[in-house]
Design a protein around this motif. Structure first.
Motif, PDB file in Angstrom:
ATOM      1  N   VAL A   1      35.537  19.076  -1.735  1.00  0.00           N
ATOM      2  CA  VAL A   1      35.866  17.743  -1.290  1.00  0.00           C
ATOM      3  C   VAL A   1      34.900  16.751  -1.935  1.00  0.00           C
ATOM      4  CG1 VAL A   1      34.445  17.899   0.823  1.00  0.00           C
ATOM      5  CG2 VAL A   1      36.386  16.314   0.704  1.00  0.00           C
ATOM      6  N   GLN A   2      35.427  15.600  -2.337  1.00  0.00           N
ATOM      7  CA  GLN A   2      34.581  14.536  -2.894  1.00  0.00           C
ATOM      8  C   GLN A   2      34.447  13.423  -1.868  1.00  0.00           C
ATOM      9  OE1 GLN A   2      37.480  15.535  -5.032  1.00  0.00           O
ATOM     10  NE2 GLN A   2      36.065  17.198  -5.473  1.00  0.00           N
ATOM     11  N   LEU A   3      33.234  12.882  -1.788  1.00  0.00           N
ATOM     12  CA  LEU A   3      32.950  11.843  -0.807  1.00  0.00           C
ATOM     13  C   LEU A   3      32.454  10.584  -1.505  1.00  0.00           C
ATOM     14  CD1 LEU A   3      30.961  14.029   1.749  1.00  0.00           C
ATOM     15  CD2 LEU A   3      33.380  13.428   1.849  1.00  0.00           C
ATOM     16  N   GLN A   4      32.857   9.443  -0.988  1.00  0.00           N
ATOM     17  CA  GLN A   4      32.380   8.174  -1.525  1.00  0.00           C
ATOM     18  C   GLN A   4      31.990   7.272  -0.376  1.00  0.00           C
ATOM     19  OE1 GLN A   4      34.901   6.372  -4.433  1.00  0.00           O
ATOM     20  NE2 GLN A   4      33.556   4.616  -4.743  1.00  0.00           N
ATOM     21  N   ALA A   5      30.724   6.908  -0.335  1.00  0.00           N
ATOM     22  CA  ALA A   5      30.211   6.010   0.692  1.00  0.00           C
ATOM     23  C   ALA A   5      30.247   4.577   0.190  1.00  0.00           C
ATOM     24  CB  ALA A   5      28.788   6.398   1.062  1.00  0.00           C
ATOM     25  N   SER A   6      30.552   3.669   1.098  1.00  0.00           N
ATOM     26  CA  SER A   6      30.591   2.252   0.737  1.00  0.00           C
ATOM     27  C   SER A   6      30.272   1.411   1.957  1.00  0.00           C
ATOM     28  CB  SER A   6      31.970   1.886   0.184  1.00  0.00           C
ATOM     29  OG  SER A   6      32.974   2.089   1.169  1.00  0.00           O
ATOM     30  N   GLY A   7      30.071   0.113   1.731  1.00  0.00           N
ATOM     31  CA  GLY A   7      29.880  -0.814   2.831  1.00  0.00           C
ATOM     32  C   GLY A   7      28.464  -1.300   3.035  1.00  0.00           C
ATOM     33  N   GLY A   8      27.536  -0.780   2.241  1.00  0.00           N
ATOM     34  CA  GLY A   8      26.159  -1.223   2.371  1.00  0.00           C
ATOM     35  C   GLY A   8      25.986  -2.654   1.896  1.00  0.00           C
ATOM     36  N   GLY A   9      24.796  -3.190   2.145  1.00  0.00           N
ATOM     37  CA  GLY A   9      24.510  -4.547   1.716  1.00  0.00           C
ATOM     38  C   GLY A   9      23.234  -5.061   2.332  1.00  0.00           C
ATOM     39  N   LEU A  19      29.708   1.014   7.513  1.00  0.00           N
ATOM     40  CA  LEU A  19      29.762   1.927   6.372  1.00  0.00           C
ATOM     41  C   LEU A  19      31.012   2.790   6.469  1.00  0.00           C
ATOM     42  CD1 LEU A  19      26.069   3.165   6.135  1.00  0.00           C
ATOM     43  CD2 LEU A  19      27.106   1.075   5.215  1.00  0.00           C
ATOM     44  N   SER A  20      31.576   3.080   5.318  1.00  0.00           N
ATOM     45  CA  SER A  20      32.732   3.967   5.257  1.00  0.00           C
ATOM     46  C   SER A  20      32.452   5.135   4.330  1.00  0.00           C
ATOM     47  CB  SER A  20      33.968   3.214   4.750  1.00  0.00           C
ATOM     48  OG  SER A  20      34.392   2.261   5.677  1.00  0.00           O
ATOM     49  N   CYS A  21      33.005   6.262   4.680  1.00  0.00           N
ATOM     50  CA  CYS A  21      32.934   7.455   3.843  1.00  0.00           C
ATOM     51  C   CYS A  21      34.364   7.912   3.606  1.00  0.00           C
ATOM     52  CB  CYS A  21      32.122   8.532   4.541  1.00  0.00           C
ATOM     53  SG  CYS A  21      32.017  10.086   3.641  1.00  0.00           S
ATOM     54  N   ALA A  22      34.808   7.815   2.371  1.00  0.00           N
ATOM     55  CA  ALA A  22      36.165   8.199   2.019  1.00  0.00           C
ATOM     56  C   ALA A  22      36.155   9.565   1.346  1.00  0.00           C
ATOM     57  CB  ALA A  22      36.785   7.162   1.093  1.00  0.00           C
ATOM     58  N   ALA A  23      37.016  10.449   1.787  1.00  0.00           N
ATOM     59  CA  ALA A  23      37.068  11.809   1.254  1.00  0.00           C
ATOM     60  C   ALA A  23      38.342  12.028   0.459  1.00  0.00           C
ATOM     61  CB  ALA A  23      36.986  12.814   2.389  1.00  0.00           C
ATOM     62  N   SER A  24      38.232  12.872  -0.557  1.00  0.00           N
ATOM     63  CA  SER A  24      39.399  13.234  -1.354  1.00  0.00           C
ATOM     64  C   SER A  24      39.216  14.642  -1.889  1.00  0.00           C
ATOM     65  CB  SER A  24      39.599  12.256  -2.511  1.00  0.00           C
ATOM     66  OG  SER A  24      38.485  12.279  -3.383  1.00  0.00           O
ATOM     67  N   GLY A  25      40.309  15.256  -2.261  1.00  0.00           N
ATOM     68  CA  GLY A  25      40.244  16.548  -2.926  1.00  0.00           C
ATOM     69  C   GLY A  25      40.083  17.744  -2.025  1.00  0.00           C
ATOM     70  N   GLY A  26      40.283  17.586  -0.750  1.00  0.00           N
ATOM     71  CA  GLY A  26      40.153  18.721   0.154  1.00  0.00           C
ATOM     72  C   GLY A  26      40.892  18.458   1.440  1.00  0.00           C
ATOM     73  N   THR A  27      40.897  19.459   2.301  1.00  0.00           N
ATOM     74  CA  THR A  27      41.522  19.288   3.616  1.00  0.00           C
ATOM     75  C   THR A  27      40.487  18.664   4.536  1.00  0.00           C
ATOM     76  OG1 THR A  27      42.896  21.235   3.224  1.00  0.00           O
ATOM     77  CG2 THR A  27      42.701  20.445   5.497  1.00  0.00           C
ATOM     78  N   PHE A  28      40.626  17.392   4.784  1.00  0.00           N
ATOM     79  CA  PHE A  28      39.585  16.621   5.461  1.00  0.00           C
ATOM     80  C   PHE A  28      39.256  17.183   6.837  1.00  0.00           C
ATOM     81  CE2 PHE A  28      36.798  13.245   5.895  1.00  0.00           C
ATOM     82  CZ  PHE A  28      37.053  12.467   7.022  1.00  0.00           C
ATOM     83  N   THR A  29      40.264  17.675   7.531  1.00  0.00           N
ATOM     84  CA  THR A  29      40.032  18.143   8.901  1.00  0.00           C
ATOM     85  C   THR A  29      39.278  19.465   8.955  1.00  0.00           C
ATOM     86  OG1 THR A  29      42.266  19.061   8.867  1.00  0.00           O
ATOM     87  CG2 THR A  29      41.963  16.903   9.927  1.00  0.00           C
ATOM     88  N   ARG A  30      38.966  20.053   7.802  1.00  0.00           N
ATOM     89  CA  ARG A  30      38.121  21.247   7.780  1.00  0.00           C
ATOM     90  C   ARG A  30      36.644  20.912   7.927  1.00  0.00           C
ATOM     91  NH1 ARG A  30      38.206  24.639   2.781  1.00  0.00           N
ATOM     92  NH2 ARG A  30      36.912  25.916   4.127  1.00  0.00           N
ATOM     93  N   TYR A  31      36.302  19.645   7.720  1.00  0.00           N
ATOM     94  CA  TYR A  31      34.897  19.301   7.550  1.00  0.00           C
ATOM     95  C   TYR A  31      34.330  18.433   8.666  1.00  0.00           C
ATOM     96  CZ  TYR A  31      35.802  20.999   2.869  1.00  0.00           C
ATOM     97  OH  TYR A  31      36.143  21.793   1.814  1.00  0.00           O
ATOM     98  N   HIS A  32      33.174  18.870   9.123  1.00  0.00           N
ATOM     99  CA  HIS A  32      32.331  17.982   9.913  1.00  0.00           C
ATOM    100  C   HIS A  32      31.672  17.007   8.939  1.00  0.00           C
ATOM    101  CE1 HIS A  32      32.829  20.819  13.182  1.00  0.00           C
ATOM    102  NE2 HIS A  32      32.387  21.783  12.388  1.00  0.00           N
ATOM    103  N   ILE A  33      31.464  15.786   9.387  1.00  0.00           N
ATOM    104  CA  ILE A  33      30.860  14.768   8.535  1.00  0.00           C
ATOM    105  C   ILE A  33      29.560  14.273   9.140  1.00  0.00           C
ATOM    106  CG2 ILE A  33      31.152  12.503   7.459  1.00  0.00           C
ATOM    107  CD1 ILE A  33      33.060  14.603   6.349  1.00  0.00           C
TER     108      ILE A  33
END
Length: 122
Positions: A1-9, A19-33
């Motif tokens: 899974v790939q993660l991208q954090a955003s929203g800082g400033g 802050l947001s963490c967007a996930a891609s490339g995997g089954t998101f519900t498999r992962y604790h964040i």
């Protein structure tokens, strides 16, 4: 899974950021964040975590009552709402993912986003 954090400033003391963490490339519900942060010259520290379906959330004592973590599994995102920000919250914030068990230890997380800078100024 790939993660991208955003929203800082840059925000003033007492202000808020989301802050947001967007996930891609995997089954998101498999992962604790988890969210972690690292200030200059300091070790990476746990901030908050949320279980796969959002039923369990945890916070570091330093942010309890000020930060709220949530997740939207339909959108593959985790959000960290940060209120009443203090100068000591200044750090690079990272989101991370791991399967199996919820954890507060950075070494237990398998996947990491690139980090987003949060600066709280007076």
């Amino acid at each position: 899974v790939q993660l991208q954090a955003s929203g800082g400033g840059l925000v003033q003391i007492g202000g808020s950021l989301r802050l947001s963490c967007a996930a891609s490339g995997g089954t998101f519900t498999r992962y604790h964040i988890g969210w972690f942060r690292q200030a200059p010259g300091k070790e990476r520290e746990f901030v908050s975590s949320i279980s796969t379906l959002g039923g369990t959330a945890g916070y570091a004592d330093s942010v309890k009552g000020r930060f709220t973590i949530s997740r939207d599994n339909a959108k593959n995102t985790v959000t960290l709402q940060m209120n009443s920000l203090k100068p000591e919250d200044t750090a690079v914030y990272y989101c991370a993912a791991r399967p199996v068990l919820l954890s507060t230890f950075a070494n237990n997380y398998n996947y990491w986003g690139q980090g987003t800078q949060v600066t709280v100024s007076s």
